[in-house]
Write a protein that holds these residues in place. Structure first.
Motif, mmCIF file in Angstrom:
data_model
loop_
_atom_site.group_PDB
_atom_site.id
_atom_site.type_symbol
_atom_site.label_atom_id
_atom_site.label_comp_id
_atom_site.label_asym_id
_atom_site.label_seq_id
_atom_site.Cartn_x
_atom_site.Cartn_y
_atom_site.Cartn_z
ATOM 1 N N ILE A 1 -29.389 23.952 -0.003
ATOM 2 C CA ILE A 1 -29.580 22.471 -0.024
ATOM 3 C C ILE A 1 -28.209 21.722 0.746
ATOM 4 O O ILE A 1 -28.517 20.820 1.508
ATOM 5 C CB ILE A 1 -30.052 21.943 -1.346
ATOM 6 C CG1 ILE A 1 -31.311 22.293 -1.504
ATOM 7 C CG2 ILE A 1 -30.049 20.325 -1.012
ATOM 8 C CD1 ILE A 1 -31.767 21.720 -3.120
ATOM 9 N N LYS A 2 -26.974 22.244 0.179
ATOM 10 C CA LYS A 2 -25.861 21.510 0.607
ATOM 11 C C LYS A 2 -25.655 21.786 2.065
ATOM 12 O O LYS A 2 -25.152 21.070 2.883
ATOM 13 C CB LYS A 2 -24.600 22.256 -0.297
ATOM 14 C CG LYS A 2 -24.788 21.647 -1.645
ATOM 15 C CD LYS A 2 -23.424 22.264 -2.250
ATOM 16 C CE LYS A 2 -23.517 21.470 -3.758
ATOM 17 N NZ LYS A 2 -22.438 22.281 -4.906
ATOM 18 N N ALA A 3 -26.076 23.211 2.439
ATOM 19 C CA ALA A 3 -25.911 23.607 3.949
ATOM 20 C C ALA A 3 -26.808 22.542 4.779
ATOM 21 O O ALA A 3 -26.431 22.149 5.762
ATOM 22 C CB ALA A 3 -25.979 24.971 4.113
ATOM 23 N N GLN A 4 -27.922 22.462 4.329
ATOM 24 C CA GLN A 4 -28.883 21.543 5.148
ATOM 25 C C GLN A 4 -28.471 19.864 5.254
ATOM 26 O O GLN A 4 -28.394 19.263 6.332
ATOM 27 C CB GLN A 4 -30.324 21.639 4.421
ATOM 28 C CG GLN A 4 -30.876 22.923 4.671
ATOM 29 C CD GLN A 4 -32.496 23.053 4.005
ATOM 30 O OE1 GLN A 4 -33.287 22.342 4.607
ATOM 31 N NE2 GLN A 4 -32.666 23.596 3.060
ATOM 32 N N THR A 5 -27.727 19.718 3.958
ATOM 33 C CA THR A 5 -27.331 18.128 4.021
ATOM 34 C C THR A 5 -26.231 18.047 5.118
ATOM 35 O O THR A 5 -25.965 16.877 5.486
ATOM 36 C CB THR A 5 -26.868 17.785 2.415
ATOM 37 O OG1 THR A 5 -27.840 18.022 1.481
ATOM 38 C CG2 THR A 5 -26.345 16.569 2.331
ATOM 39 N N LEU A 6 -25.467 19.147 4.908
ATOM 40 C CA LEU A 6 -24.394 18.979 6.131
ATOM 41 C C LEU A 6 -24.491 19.318 7.518
ATOM 42 O O LEU A 6 -24.019 19.347 8.497
ATOM 43 C CB LEU A 6 -23.161 20.322 5.708
ATOM 44 C CG LEU A 6 -22.767 19.929 4.505
ATOM 45 C CD1 LEU A 6 -21.689 21.194 3.883
ATOM 46 C CD2 LEU A 6 -21.626 18.607 4.369
ATOM 47 N N VAL B 1 -24.308 31.338 5.126
ATOM 48 C CA VAL B 1 -24.435 31.109 3.804
ATOM 49 C C VAL B 1 -25.086 32.358 3.081
ATOM 50 O O VAL B 1 -24.582 32.938 2.275
ATOM 51 C CB VAL B 1 -25.371 29.990 3.405
ATOM 52 C CG1 VAL B 1 -25.676 29.905 1.773
ATOM 53 C CG2 VAL B 1 -24.922 28.521 3.954
ATOM 54 N N GLU C 1 -28.778 25.548 -4.502
ATOM 55 C CA GLU C 1 -27.997 24.341 -4.337
ATOM 56 C C GLU C 1 -27.209 24.625 -2.928
ATOM 57 O O GLU C 1 -27.016 23.515 -2.106
ATOM 58 C CB GLU C 1 -27.308 24.064 -5.411
ATOM 59 C CG GLU C 1 -27.623 23.686 -6.923
ATOM 60 C CD GLU C 1 -28.371 24.741 -7.467
ATOM 61 O OE1 GLU C 1 -28.357 26.105 -7.154
ATOM 62 O OE2 GLU C 1 -29.260 24.577 -8.668
ATOM 63 N N GLU C 2 -26.904 26.075 -2.519
ATOM 64 C CA GLU C 2 -26.042 26.240 -1.652
ATOM 65 C C GLU C 2 -27.124 26.164 -0.370
ATOM 66 O O GLU C 2 -26.434 25.468 0.576
ATOM 67 C CB GLU C 2 -25.692 27.693 -1.638
ATOM 68 C CG GLU C 2 -24.922 28.107 -2.571
ATOM 69 C CD GLU C 2 -24.284 29.659 -2.691
ATOM 70 O OE1 GLU C 2 -24.619 30.051 -1.913
ATOM 71 O OE2 GLU C 2 -23.374 29.860 -3.651
#
Length: 272
Positions: free
Chosen positions: A170-175, A186, A167-168
């Motif tokens: 994926i969230k970093a890529q989303t940002l 990360v 999840e970390e």
């Protein structure tokens, strides 16, 4: 019914229990030494405490008649320099390779099988090759330590990276983070304390490779001195040297553990 697995040990009893095995070993040694010395006062296999204390005083606080060096400290310095150089080299290589294998699928597919295969090669088996390639100097000893522990540390770091929550990532890529930003912002912050654990676990093997290399080709070092004195059955020196190596290893391990707790309290808290 009270289960043994749920029994808590307070600090005082825990300290007593921790000291108990050491006390038992000391008592058994004292009994064995006294029995052998009673039969033969010149017995060298299990020297008495006085003989070992005299040997420590001679090696640590009296200059050698031939070189003028204080041999225990000279040997300690030589061994620690080799140990730190080899472990530091392995740590740098393992950190880079481990992160890349753990986070980058292309690197994982390319290098993971190779590293796993290299890890299966007994490092002491390639020691003669290292002496042929690098000579009998310091380089061969440092390289032996590095190649001895680097594959294990690389695989360990790669596994720790792979265990990070997806999840970390994926969230970093989303940002909008790119690959290198994910690695540095990360992955790397969470890997530092795990890297210290990996180094701690590798220290035992690193000492083994160091002592082996010094025993075969060296003019100084703790391993060199032990294998030199074995010819004379000088157990009054060998046993204190072994105890000194053990103490150094414990101090280094405790220092790394303390550094981990000070620099990454969140990691220790989560582990607790």
């Amino acid at each position: 019914m009270r289960r043994l697995i749920n029994t808590k040990v307070e600090r005082g009893p825990a300290l007593v229990l921790a000291l108990l095995p050491f006390a038992l070993v000391i008592i058994l040694y004292a009994m064995g030494s006294a029995e052998r010395l009673a039969e033969n006062p010149n017995d060298k296999l299990l020297p008495g405490w006085t003989a070992m204390l005299d040997a420590i005083d001679r090696m640590a606080f009296e200059p050698d008649k031939r070189t003028g060096d204080y041999l225990l400290w000279t040997d300690t310095y030589a061994s620690l320099v080799r140990l730190f150089a080899g472990v530091a080299s392995a740590t740098i290589v393992s950190l880079i390779l481990g992160i890349c294998i753990g986070i980058l699928p292309v690197v994982r597919a390319t290098l993971a099988p190779f590293v796993a295969t290299i890890a299966m090669i007994p490092p002491l088996a390639v020691l003669p090759i290292l002496f042929i390639v690098f000579g009998l100097g310091e380089t061969a000893k440092i390289v032996l330590i590095a190649i001895g522990v680097a594959p294990f540390m690389t695989r360990d770091i790669a596994l720790r990276v792979a265990e990070l929550p997806k999840e970390e990532i994926i969230k970093a890529q989303t940002l909008g983070a790119n690959t290198w930003q994910i690695i540095f912002r990360v992955v790397l912050p969470q890997i530092w304390p795990r890297l210290i654990d990996s180094v701690r676990l590798s220290l035992g093997a690193a000492w083994l490779f160091l002592i082996s290399a010094e025993a075969i080709a060296s003019q100084s070092g703790l391993g060199y001195r032990i294998f030199l004195l074995r010819r004379f059955l000088a157990m009054d020196v060998i046993l204190p040297y072994v105890a000194w190596i053990t103490l150094l290893a414990v101090i280094i391990d405790a220092t790394l553990r303390l550094m981990q707790g000070r620099l990454f309290p969140w990691f220790q808290g989560g582990r607790g």
